[in-house]
Design an enzyme around this catalytic site. Structure first.
Site, PDB file in Angstrom:
ATOM      1  N   SER A 143      57.323 -27.896  15.525  1.00  0.00           N
ATOM      2  CA  SER A 143      57.041 -27.623  16.940  1.00  0.00           C
ATOM      3  C   SER A 143      57.506 -28.858  17.641  1.00  0.00           C
ATOM      4  O   SER A 143      58.638 -29.437  17.612  1.00  0.00           O
ATOM      5  CB  SER A 143      55.687 -27.443  16.976  1.00  0.00           C
ATOM      6  OG  SER A 143      55.500 -26.954  18.223  1.00  0.00           O
ATOM      7  N   ASP A 295      59.348 -25.276  23.917  1.00  0.00           N
ATOM      8  CA  ASP A 295      59.303 -26.301  22.970  1.00  0.00           C
ATOM      9  C   ASP A 295      60.368 -26.058  21.897  1.00  0.00           C
ATOM     10  O   ASP A 295      61.037 -25.123  22.084  1.00  0.00           O
ATOM     11  CB  ASP A 295      57.905 -26.520  22.286  1.00  0.00           C
ATOM     12  CG  ASP A 295      57.497 -25.293  21.468  1.00  0.00           C
ATOM     13  OD1 ASP A 295      58.404 -24.447  21.451  1.00  0.00           O
ATOM     14  OD2 ASP A 295      56.508 -25.613  20.795  1.00  0.00           O
ATOM     15  N   ASP A 297      60.782 -25.104  18.927  1.00  0.00           N
ATOM     16  CA  ASP A 297      60.950 -23.859  18.005  1.00  0.00           C
ATOM     17  C   ASP A 297      60.635 -22.641  18.927  1.00  0.00           C
ATOM     18  O   ASP A 297      60.696 -21.522  18.423  1.00  0.00           O
ATOM     19  CB  ASP A 297      59.796 -23.752  16.743  1.00  0.00           C
ATOM     20  CG  ASP A 297      58.390 -24.026  17.070  1.00  0.00           C
ATOM     21  OD1 ASP A 297      58.108 -24.481  18.196  1.00  0.00           O
ATOM     22  OD2 ASP A 297      57.610 -23.163  16.454  1.00  0.00           O
ATOM     23  N   ASP A 299      58.149 -21.424  20.775  1.00  0.00           N
ATOM     24  CA  ASP A 299      56.847 -20.431  20.582  1.00  0.00           C
ATOM     25  C   ASP A 299      56.092 -20.686  21.929  1.00  0.00           C
ATOM     26  O   ASP A 299      55.368 -19.783  22.263  1.00  0.00           O
ATOM     27  CB  ASP A 299      56.074 -20.589  19.228  1.00  0.00           C
ATOM     28  CG  ASP A 299      55.507 -21.968  19.198  1.00  0.00           C
ATOM     29  OD1 ASP A 299      56.074 -22.954  19.889  1.00  0.00           O
ATOM     30  OD2 ASP A 299      54.586 -22.080  18.069  1.00  0.00           O
TER      31      ASP A 299
END
Length: 552
Positions: A143, A295, A297, A299
């Site tokens: 993340s 962010d 990734d 999500d």
């Protein structure tokens, strides 16, 4: 004797350093950081594994990844015949290499693996598991953590992260593997035949689901600036916006290139206003109205708004949640039995908004997998219209079972574009929500308390609230105290105790007529968080005093 064993263990690891993939990272670490790798073990928890690169069982390297993959392979083969899995990975250091290692180990155990040839977002992984009907999924990401971190998240067949029970079982299988330096993974053509290309049709289907959800974006003069913070949301987000005939956006070019060092950002976290610095510069040059960041990734998502005078308004996760819920309520007015789901530390504002509009709401523990569990258990007549966590994670429609910034980007743009046609902004809309249901405000205090003394302090705070429930806090009368570790709620006014229908978690929530405060220690770090969600005058002053009272 223990010290001798540790020294021998370290020597064995150093001998294998050239094969570890992480020799460079190890050599850059301090003596303390190096030692930590040999004195601890990575543990597979409810959110998988996350850690730094380095040598030793306490770090991510070729050997600890092989150990994890072998444990997972044994778990999958014990669960079902002919298991299948899809793997996605982000732009971080060694994400590609870790994906290939895991694929090889799983293929060696006759597990069919779908492996893409490029990075993907976390929501795409959740969708792919469901679309391909695989037994499980793996997302390789850390993340928004610093550049020397990575991690592995494991998903079940419904596209949600593993349940607590399943995570514990996987953890046991991993531990049973033993010493990662003793693992031997033979690779043959017969085994690698189990590794399949990732079908492009899955990405196409994901895009179609979002296109159907959005419909169209009305034409206005709304101008948008977007940054992926060096992550995975480019190229998919720009492609998605163009497919919806929305072209009025500019990319922060320096930050929309994959970069595992996150070179142009101080923080790759949309919660951090510093993540918007270059977006603000571009917005001022291009006179943009809306700034969006995702962010690494993709999500989680953050937004900010620029007015005609160049003033920037940053929205926190609860405010974004309230805006999106408000819009979804407008969009779904024809539906009956509507439901909103949020975490127990998210705002009173969204609950008040749901109540005002006759929308049912449910609260779950922190962690989007608990939201996914609620979605899984929905009755046929229930319509989930929105789910979120205050930590900037949102979901509009459940074809994905995790936070999904990719589907939220065009949704928030559509909302802002509609408002622009009426001369309004998201800030105006938020003010209207406050006028309708009251000015519920939220803040978060995060305390890092290092060492044994810090651990004792955290335990002391939690024990005090459990054994000496306060009657009032800063003039706010306490109605009830919810203890999610004992699954009990104590009603002070009635002097009664009842059960909470929830998995156990070390969280205490104190309820007032004006809202709540919540205390939540981290399970992995020496941190404790205080959440404050209240509708009261002088909110900032009251919140600061509550924080000082608890942590003085």
């Amino acid at each position: 004797m223990k010290g001798c064993l540790a020294t021998m263990d370290k020597e064995l690891w150093i001998k294998r350093a050239n094969d570890s993939l992480v020799k460079h990272f190890y050599e850059q670490q301090s003596d303390i950081e190096q030692r930590e790798g040999f004195e601890s073990k990575l543990t597979f928890g409810t959110a998988g594994i996350r850690g730094k690169f380095g040598l030793g069982e306490g770090r991510l390297n070729k050997f600890t990844i092989e150990k994890l993959a072998l444990g997972l392979a044994r778990y999958l083969n014990a669960q079902t015949n002919n298991p299948t899995i899809v793997i996605h990975y982000d732009i971080r250091h060694l994400s590609t290499e870790f994906a290939q290692i895991i694929a090889n180990v799983l293929a060696n155990h006759q597990i069919i693996v779908y492996l893409p040839d490029t990075y993907k977002t976390t929501p795409e992984l959740s969708f792919a598991v469901r679309n391909l009907n695989t037994t499980a999924g793996i997302m390789i990401t850390a993340s928004h953590n610093p550049k020397d971190y990575n991690g592995i998240k494991v998903y079940s067949s419904d596209g949600a992260q593993l349940s607590t029970d399943a995570s514990e079982l996987v953890s046991r299988y991993i531990e049973e593997v033993g010493d990662p330096l003793q693992i031997d993974i033979p690779i043959s053509k017969q085994n690698t035949s189990y590794i399949k290309p990732f079908p492009k049709s899955v990405t196409d289907d994901y895009m179609k689901h979002i296109q159907n959800m959005i419909g169209y974006i009305p034409k206005s003069d709304l101008q948008v600036v977007f940054t992926s913070l060096h992550g995975t949301s480019v190229p998919i987000v720009p492609e998605l916006l163009k497919s919806l005939n929305f072209n009025q956006f500019n990319l922060v070019e320096a930050q929309c290139k994959p970069d595992p060092n996150f070179s142009s950002v101080q923080s790759a976290n949309p919660e951090d206003h510093r993540a918007f610095d270059q977006a603000v510069e571009l917005a001022n040059k291009s006179h943009a109205d809306l700034l969006i960041s995702t962010d690494p990734d993709a999500d989680r998502l953050g937004i900010a708004e620029r007015d005609a005078h160049g003033h920037i308004t940053y929205f926190n996760g609860n405010q974004i949640g309230a805006l999106l819920l408000n819009y979804r309520i407008q969009q779904t007015s024809q539906l009956r039995h509507r439901l909103m789901i949020q975490s127990i530390v998210s705002s009173e504002l969204t609950k008040s908004l749901a109540r005002y509009n006759n929308v049912e709401y449910k609260e779950v523990l922190t962690g989007f997998k608990f939201i996914a569990q609620e979605i899984r258990q929905l009755d046929d007549h229930q319509n989930m219209i929105f789910a979120f966590e205050e930590s900037y994670g949102f979901l509009s429609e459940p074809f994905v079972r995790d936070k999904d910034a990719v589907q939220i980007v065009p949704l928030i743009i559509k909302y802002a574009s509609e408002l622009k046609l009426y001369g309004k902004t998201l800030k105006d809309e938020l003010e209207q929500i406050y006028q309708t249901v009251g000015r519920h405000e939220d803040t978060l205090f995060s305390h890092t308390l290092e060492g044994l003394e810090g651990k004792k302090k955290i335990e002391s705070i939690m024990t005090h609230f459990r054994s000496n429930p306060p009657q009032e806090i800063q003039g706010l009368k306490v109605k009830a105290i919810e203890d999610y570790l004992t699954s009990e709620v104590y009603q002070l006014d009635k002097d009664t105790t009842s059960q909470i229908d929830s998995p156990k978690s070390n969280v205490i929530r104190v309820l007032f007529d004006e809202g709540f405060i919540a205390l939540r220690p981290s399970g992995t770090e020496p941190k404790i968080k205080l959440y404050v969600s209240l509708k009261c005058p002088d909110f900032d002053d009251v919140a600061q005093k509550i924080n000082a009272m608890i942590f003085s």
